[in-house]
Design an enzyme around this catalytic site. Structure first.
Site, short mmCIF file in Angstrom:
data_model
loop_
_atom_site.label_atom_id
_atom_site.label_comp_id
_atom_site.label_asym_id
_atom_site.label_seq_id
_atom_site.Cartn_x
_atom_site.Cartn_y
_atom_site.Cartn_z
N GLY A 102 0.81 -1.22 0.00
CA GLY A 102 0.00 0.00 0.00
C GLY A 102 0.84 1.26 0.00
O GLY A 102 2.07 1.22 0.08
N ARG A 105 3.87 6.04 2.01
CA ARG A 105 4.27 7.44 2.21
C ARG A 105 3.71 8.33 1.12
O ARG A 105 4.12 9.48 0.99
CB ARG A 105 5.79 7.55 2.23
CG ARG A 105 6.43 6.96 1.00
CD ARG A 105 7.92 7.01 1.06
NE ARG A 105 8.48 6.23 -0.01
CZ ARG A 105 9.73 6.34 -0.43
NH1 ARG A 105 10.52 7.22 0.13
NH2 ARG A 105 10.18 5.58 -1.39
N LYS A 124 4.28 12.33 -2.57
CA LYS A 124 5.16 11.25 -2.13
C LYS A 124 6.11 11.79 -1.06
O LYS A 124 6.93 12.67 -1.32
CB LYS A 124 5.96 10.69 -3.30
CG LYS A 124 6.83 9.50 -2.94
CD LYS A 124 7.50 8.92 -4.16
CE LYS A 124 8.38 7.73 -3.80
NZ LYS A 124 9.04 7.15 -5.00
N ASP A 136 8.75 5.62 8.03
CA ASP A 136 8.37 6.89 8.64
C ASP A 136 7.46 7.72 7.75
O ASP A 136 7.05 8.83 8.13
CB ASP A 136 9.61 7.71 9.02
CG ASP A 136 10.53 8.01 7.83
OD1 ASP A 136 10.07 7.88 6.68
OD2 ASP A 136 11.69 8.37 8.07
N GLY A 137 7.15 7.21 6.56
CA GLY A 137 6.25 7.93 5.67
C GLY A 137 6.87 9.12 4.96
O GLY A 137 6.17 9.87 4.28
N ARG A 187 3.78 13.89 -7.71
CA ARG A 187 3.84 13.20 -8.98
C ARG A 187 2.43 13.03 -9.55
O ARG A 187 1.44 13.06 -8.82
CB ARG A 187 4.56 11.86 -8.86
CG ARG A 187 3.99 10.89 -7.83
CD ARG A 187 4.89 9.68 -7.74
NE ARG A 187 4.34 8.66 -6.86
CZ ARG A 187 4.92 7.48 -6.65
NH1 ARG A 187 6.05 7.18 -7.24
NH2 ARG A 187 4.36 6.59 -5.83
N ASP A 263 4.28 -4.41 -7.38
CA ASP A 263 3.62 -3.21 -6.85
C ASP A 263 4.19 -1.94 -7.46
O ASP A 263 3.66 -0.85 -7.21
CB ASP A 263 3.74 -3.16 -5.32
CG ASP A 263 5.18 -3.21 -4.83
OD1 ASP A 263 5.83 -4.24 -5.06
OD2 ASP A 263 5.65 -2.23 -4.23
N ASN A 264 5.24 -2.07 -8.28
CA ASN A 264 5.81 -0.92 -8.97
C ASN A 264 5.52 -0.95 -10.46
O ASN A 264 6.18 -0.25 -11.24
CB ASN A 264 7.33 -0.87 -8.76
CG ASN A 264 7.72 -0.59 -7.32
OD1 ASN A 264 6.93 -0.05 -6.57
ND2 ASN A 264 8.93 -0.99 -6.94
N ASP A 273 7.37 4.65 -10.01
CA ASP A 273 8.17 4.48 -8.79
C ASP A 273 9.67 4.49 -9.07
O ASP A 273 10.32 3.47 -9.13
CB ASP A 273 7.78 3.20 -8.04
CG ASP A 273 6.48 3.34 -7.29
OD1 ASP A 273 6.06 4.49 -7.05
OD2 ASP A 273 5.87 2.32 -6.94
#
EC number: 2.7.7.-
Length: 500
Positions: A102, A105, A124, A136-137, A187, A263-264, A273
Site C-alpha cells: 500500500g 508514504r 510522495k 516513517d512515511g 507526482r 507493486d511498482n 516508482d
C-alpha cells in the site's frame, strides 16, 4: 477549457483552493483506501517545478513557488475539494509474495482536468499511512530530486512515465543510511493503480472487489475494451502490450528501473516508482543499477523477462474474471512479439535504417557484442554513430575512439556502411533522423548527484538547469556540452539502493 486554464490564460492569480479537484479513485468502496490527512512538515520551501507537467493540469508553473502552493504540495494545507487518501495494494517483491503493502508514504490528493485528460496528483513523502509498515512515511531530498528529474527526462525521451510537478523541501531530518532532510515530490498520472492492486484482492479471494477494480480501470482508462467478447482478457492483453512496449523503450536508451516489483508496475504501462534507477553508461548487459539487488534480478539483461513475469502475475490475479487459463495465456502471449517488434523498430531508427532487411538483427546483435567487449558508453555510441558517413573515411573517429578493440569496431563499421548503401537518402538526412531518436543528454547518476549536493546546501539552481537540459535531450545545446561528456572517474563509485 477548465477554469484553471482560463485563469492562467488571462493572467489571473489563483490559489490552491481554486484548483478544481475531483477524485475518481475515491468513488471506489472504502476497502480500497484509507482517507487521511498528510502530516505537515516544518518550514517547507520550494525546490523545483516542471512547467511541462504543470501544463498538463492547467497550473501556472510560476505559482508553484508561492507559499500557499508550497504548503499545499507539501501536505501542510489541503486544498478545498481535495480528498486525501492512501491506497491499499499488495505485491511480489524480488519475486517473493510480500502480502499487503500500500501507499506507505504517498497520499493522493485527487485529480485535475487538463488538455490530455484528468491527472491524479499524489504527494510522495507526505507522512505515515496505515500502510507504512515500519517506515516513517517520508521521502528525502536526494530521492525526491532524482524522481523529479527522471520522470521529466523520461517523458522528454518519449517513454511512457508518471510525471513530476513540483518538489518541496523541509529542514526536518529523517534517518536513512545517514541523517537527511525531508522532501515531498508531487507526482502525476492518470492513475496509480498497479499490478499489485489486483493481486491484493486475488490473494484475499475477494472476487467482488477484484471485479470492481477491473471495471473501474476498464471504464475509466480502457473504455474501448468493453466491446471485446471478454473485456478482462482484453484488459490483460492491452496491459501486457503496453508493458512490453515500455520496456523496449527502456532498453533502447539504456534505462534500468532497479525495482521491478509487481507493486511498482503501472496498469497503464507507465514507468512508475523511481527509486534506484540508472541509465547505462559503460555498457554491460548484466549491469545492476541497484546495489540492494544482490542477485541481479533486475539487471539490464533481465528487465525484459521480468516484465513478462510480472504480466503473468497480473494474469494470475485476473484469472477469476477471465475464466479460462487458455484465454489468459493467449493474452500474455502478445508480450514477446510486441517487445521484439517495438525494439526492432527502435533499433532501426537508432541506426538510421528506414527499411527492414534480412541480416539486420545480426547487425544489431554484433554491435551489442562489441559494445560489451569494450564497455562502450551507451549514449555516446549511438549519438556519435550519426556522424559516420557512408563514403567518408575518418568520419567514424569520434565513435571509434570509444572502443578498446578498434579492429572489432572497424569490422562492424564496414558491414554497417554496406547496409547503409542499400538505403535511399543521404548522410545529412540520416544524421538528422538519428539525432532525433538518439539522445545526447540523459540523467547520468553523477549529474543527478551534483545537483543533489548543491540542493542539500540550499542551492537549487542546478536542479532547474539540469531539468531544462533534459527537457531537450536530442538538441545539441552547445552551451551545455559538458553535460554530454563521459562521466568522471569518481562517478564509477556512485551507488543507488532502495533506501529513500
Amino acid at each position: 477549457m477548465t477554469r484553471v486554464v482560463t485563469l492562467i490564460r488571462t493572467g489571473a492569480a489563483i490559489t490552491p483552493n481554486d484548483l478544481p479537484f475531483g477524485n475518481g479513485f475515491a468513488e471506489l468502496p472504502p476497502a480500497f483506501y484509507t482517507r487521511l490527512m498528510p502530516t505537515p512538515m516544518p518550514a517547507p520551501h520550494f525546490v523545483a517545478a516542471s512547467s511541462r507537467a504543470a501544463a498538463l493540469v492547467g497550473i501556472d508553473p510560476a505559482s508553484l513557488a508561492q507559499d500557499d502552493f508550497v504548503a499545499a504540495f507539501t501536505g501542510n494545507a489541503v486544498p478545498e475539494g481535495a480528498q486525501p487518501l492512501a491506497a491499499v495494494y499488495s505485491g511480489h517483491q524480488f519475486g517473493v509474495w510480500a502480502g499487503q503493502l500500500g501507499d506507505g508514504r504517498a497520499i493522493l490528493l485527487g485529480d485535475l482536468p487538463g488538455p490530455e485528460g484528468r491527472m491524479e496528483l499524489q504527494l510522495k513523502g507526505a507522512g505515515k499511512t496505515p500502510y507504512s509498515r515500519m517506515g516513517d512515511g517520508r521521502a528525502v531530498l536526494r530521492s525526491s530530486i532524482r524522481e523529479f528529474l527522471c520522470s521529466e527526462a523520461m517523458a522528454a525521451l518519449g517513454i511512457p512515465t508518471t510525471r513530476a510537478l513540483v518538489v518541496t523541501g523541509s529542514p526536518q531530518r529523517v534517518m536513512r543510511e545517514s541523517l537527511e532532510t525531508a522532501a515531498v515530490v508531487t507526482r502525476m498520472a492518470p492513475s496509480f493503480v498497479r499490478f499489485g492492486s489486483f493481486e491484493h484482492w486475488y490473494y484475499r479471494d475477494k472476487q467482488d472487489e477484484l471485479r470492481r477494480l477491473a471495471d473501474y480501470v476498464i471504464d475509466g482508462f480502457y473504455p474501448e475494451l468493453r466491446a471485446a467478447g471478454n473485456p478482462y482478457q482484453a484488459l490483460l492483453a492491452e496491459v501486457t502490450r503496453r508493458t512490453a512496449r515500455m520496456i523496449a523503450g527502456w532498453q533502447s536508451v539504456g534505462f534500468m528501473h532497479g525495482v521491478m516489483n509487481t507493486d511498482n508496475m503501472s496498469i497503464l504501462g507507465l514507468t512508475l516508482d523511481y527509486g534506484p534507477f540508472g541509465f547505462m553508461e559503460a555498457f554491460d548487459v548484466n549491469h545492476i543499477c541497484n546495489h540492494t539487488d544482490q542477485g541481479g534480478r533486475y539487471s539490464y539483461a533481465n528487465q525484459v523477462a521480468i516484465g513478462h513475469w510480472n504480466c503473468y502475475a497480473l494474469g494470475n490475479a485476473l484469472l477469476p474474471l477471465i475464466g479460462e487459463v487458455e484465454d489468459a495465456q493467449a493474452a500474455l502471449d502478445v508480450y514477446m512479439p510486441e517487445f521484439e517488434a517495438k525494439l526492432d523498430a527502435l533499433l532501426h531508427a537508432k541506426l538510421g535504417l528506414l527499411e527492414k532487411r534480412e541480416g539486420d538483427r545480426a547487425l544489431f546483435d554484433s554491435l551489442f557484442t562489441i559494445m560489451q567487449a569494450s564497455h562502450v558508453d551507451f549514449t555516446l555510441l549511438f549519438r556519435r554513430l550519426a556522424d559516420l558517413k557512408v563514403e567518408g573515411a575518418g568520419s567514424e573517429e569520434g565513435v571509434r575512439d570509444l572502443f578498446i578493440d578498434r579492429a572489432a569496431f572497424d569490422d562492424w563499421a564496414g558491414r554497417y556502411r554496406e547496409r547503409l548503401r542499400l538505403e535511399a537518402g543521404d548522410d545529412a538526412t540520416r544524421r538528422a533522423a538519428m539525432n532525433r531518436v538518439n539522445p545526447k543528454y540523459i540523467l547520468r547518476n553523477y549529474l543527478a548527484q551534483q545537483a543533489i549536493e548543491r540542493a542539500q546546501n540550499g542551492d537549487y539552481s542546478e536542479v532547474a538547469r539540469l531539468l531544462a537540459i533534459l527537457e531537450q535531450p536530442f538538441d545539441e545545446q552547445p552551451e551545455h556540452e559538458a553535460y554530454a561528456a563521459l562521466p568522471p572517474d569518481w562517478a564509477a563509485h556512485l551507488e543507488v539502493s532502495c533506501s529513500s
